[in-house]
Design a protein around this motif. Structure first.
Motif, PDB file in Angstrom:
ATOM      1  N   PRO A 111      -5.931   8.413   4.886  1.00  0.00           N
ATOM      2  CA  PRO A 111      -6.515   9.464   4.047  1.00  0.00           C
ATOM      3  C   PRO A 111      -6.911  10.669   4.883  1.00  0.00           C
ATOM      4  O   PRO A 111      -7.133  10.542   6.094  1.00  0.00           O
ATOM      5  CB  PRO A 111      -7.741   8.786   3.424  1.00  0.00           C
ATOM      6  CG  PRO A 111      -8.059   7.637   4.306  1.00  0.00           C
ATOM      7  CD  PRO A 111      -6.799   7.238   5.022  1.00  0.00           C
ATOM      8  N   HIS A 165      -0.208   7.044   2.199  1.00  0.00           N
ATOM      9  CA  HIS A 165      -1.325   8.005   2.147  1.00  0.00           C
ATOM     10  C   HIS A 165      -2.665   7.333   1.876  1.00  0.00           C
ATOM     11  O   HIS A 165      -3.708   7.890   2.191  1.00  0.00           O
ATOM     12  CB  HIS A 165      -1.038   9.160   1.178  1.00  0.00           C
ATOM     13  CG  HIS A 165      -0.729   8.752  -0.218  1.00  0.00           C
ATOM     14  ND1 HIS A 165      -1.680   8.322  -1.090  1.00  0.00           N
ATOM     15  CD2 HIS A 165       0.452   8.700  -0.880  1.00  0.00           C
ATOM     16  CE1 HIS A 165      -1.102   8.031  -2.253  1.00  0.00           C
ATOM     17  NE2 HIS A 165       0.188   8.245  -2.141  1.00  0.00           N
ATOM     18  N   GLU A 166      -2.635   6.109   1.327  1.00  0.00           N
ATOM     19  CA  GLU A 166      -3.897   5.356   1.177  1.00  0.00           C
ATOM     20  C   GLU A 166      -4.363   4.860   2.546  1.00  0.00           C
ATOM     21  O   GLU A 166      -5.556   4.723   2.799  1.00  0.00           O
ATOM     22  CB  GLU A 166      -3.679   4.065   0.379  1.00  0.00           C
ATOM     23  CG  GLU A 166      -3.487   4.140  -1.080  1.00  0.00           C
ATOM     24  CD  GLU A 166      -3.262   2.692  -1.579  1.00  0.00           C
ATOM     25  OE1 GLU A 166      -4.183   1.871  -1.483  1.00  0.00           O
ATOM     26  OE2 GLU A 166      -2.131   2.414  -2.023  1.00  0.00           O
ATOM     27  N   TYR A 219       0.856  -1.193   0.000  1.00  0.00           N
ATOM     28  CA  TYR A 219       0.000   0.000   0.000  1.00  0.00           C
ATOM     29  C   TYR A 219       0.890   1.240   0.000  1.00  0.00           C
ATOM     30  O   TYR A 219       2.023   1.198   0.462  1.00  0.00           O
ATOM     31  CB  TYR A 219      -0.851   0.062   1.278  1.00  0.00           C
ATOM     32  CG  TYR A 219      -1.743  -1.116   1.498  1.00  0.00           C
ATOM     33  CD1 TYR A 219      -3.056  -1.126   1.029  1.00  0.00           C
ATOM     34  CD2 TYR A 219      -1.278  -2.233   2.195  1.00  0.00           C
ATOM     35  CE1 TYR A 219      -3.881  -2.218   1.248  1.00  0.00           C
ATOM     36  CE2 TYR A 219      -2.097  -3.331   2.416  1.00  0.00           C
ATOM     37  CZ  TYR A 219      -3.397  -3.321   1.937  1.00  0.00           C
ATOM     38  OH  TYR A 219      -4.208  -4.402   2.152  1.00  0.00           O
ATOM     39  N   LYS A 220       0.313   2.354  -0.441  1.00  0.00           N
ATOM     40  CA  LYS A 220       0.951   3.652  -0.208  1.00  0.00           C
ATOM     41  C   LYS A 220       0.487   4.118   1.173  1.00  0.00           C
ATOM     42  O   LYS A 220      -0.697   3.967   1.527  1.00  0.00           O
ATOM     43  CB  LYS A 220       0.489   4.670  -1.263  1.00  0.00           C
ATOM     44  CG  LYS A 220       1.204   4.519  -2.583  1.00  0.00           C
ATOM     45  CD  LYS A 220       2.606   5.100  -2.493  1.00  0.00           C
ATOM     46  CE  LYS A 220       3.391   4.867  -3.754  1.00  0.00           C
ATOM     47  NZ  LYS A 220       4.834   5.058  -3.566  1.00  0.00           N
TER      48      LYS A 220
END
Ligand code: THU
Length: 133
Positions: A123, A119-120, A116-117
Motif C-alpha cells: 500500500p 497493491h494490497e 492477494y492483489k
C-alpha cells in the motif's frame, strides 16, 4: 482465474523450485508468472557467496518475462516450504509493482492457496507516476 488455472500455475511454481540454487540458506523458492496472453515464466531463487547478490525467485521470473518482451501480467504463484506460505519480500513487491500493480499474488503452502492483489501487499507504493510529475 478458475481453480484449475490456479492449481496449474501453482504446480509450475512447485516445479521451478527444483532448480533453486539455495546452498547458503537452504530455503528453496519457486515462482511462476502468468502473462495476459497465457504464457508462463518460471523462476527460482539464485544465491551468491556474496550473500547480498542473491536474487529471489519472483524477480527471476519477472526479469525472464520482461526480457522476452512480455509486458502484461495476470498472476504470480509462489511456493517455498511445504506447510508454509511464502509472501514476496519487499524488494520483489516493489519491482513487481512497477510492472503489474494489479497482479494476483498466489501463495501456496503445497496444498492450499491464499490470493492477494499486489497493491494490497504494497500500500502507498512508490511508482513511476511520481517520476512523471
Ligand atoms: N527468497 C525468495 O526467493 N523469495 C521470497 O519471497 C523470499 C526469499 C529467497 C532469497 C534467499 O535465497 C532465500 O529465499 C532466503 O531468504
Amino acid at each position: 482465474m478458475t481453480k484449475k488455472e490456479i492449481k496449474k500455475l501453482v504446480n509450475e511454481a512447485i516445479q521451478a523450485k527444483r532448480f533453486s540454487q539455495a546452498k547458503y540458506s537452504n530455503f528453496k523458492v519457486g515462482a511462476a508468472l502468468l502473462t495476459k496472453s497465457g504464457e508462463v515464466y518460471s523462476g527460482c531463487n539464485v544465491e551468491s557467496s556474496s550473500y547480498s547478490l542473491t536474487i529471489c525467485a519472483e524477480r527471476v521470473a519477472l526479469v525472464k518475462a520482461l526480457s522476452e518482451g512480455e509486458v502484461e501480467f495476470e498472476a504470480l504463484a509462489i511456493s517455498a516450504k511445504r506447510g508454509e506460505f511464502c509472501p514476496p519480500c519487499g524488494a520483489c513487491r516493489q519491482l513487481l509493482y512497477d510492472y503489474a500493480p494489479n497482479l494476483d499474488i498466489i501463495l501456496s503452502d503445497g496444498s492450499t492457496e491464499k490470493i492477494y492483489k499486489l497493491h494490497e501487499l504494497l500500500p502507498v507504493a512508490f511508482s513511476n507516476e511520481l517520476l512523471e510529475k
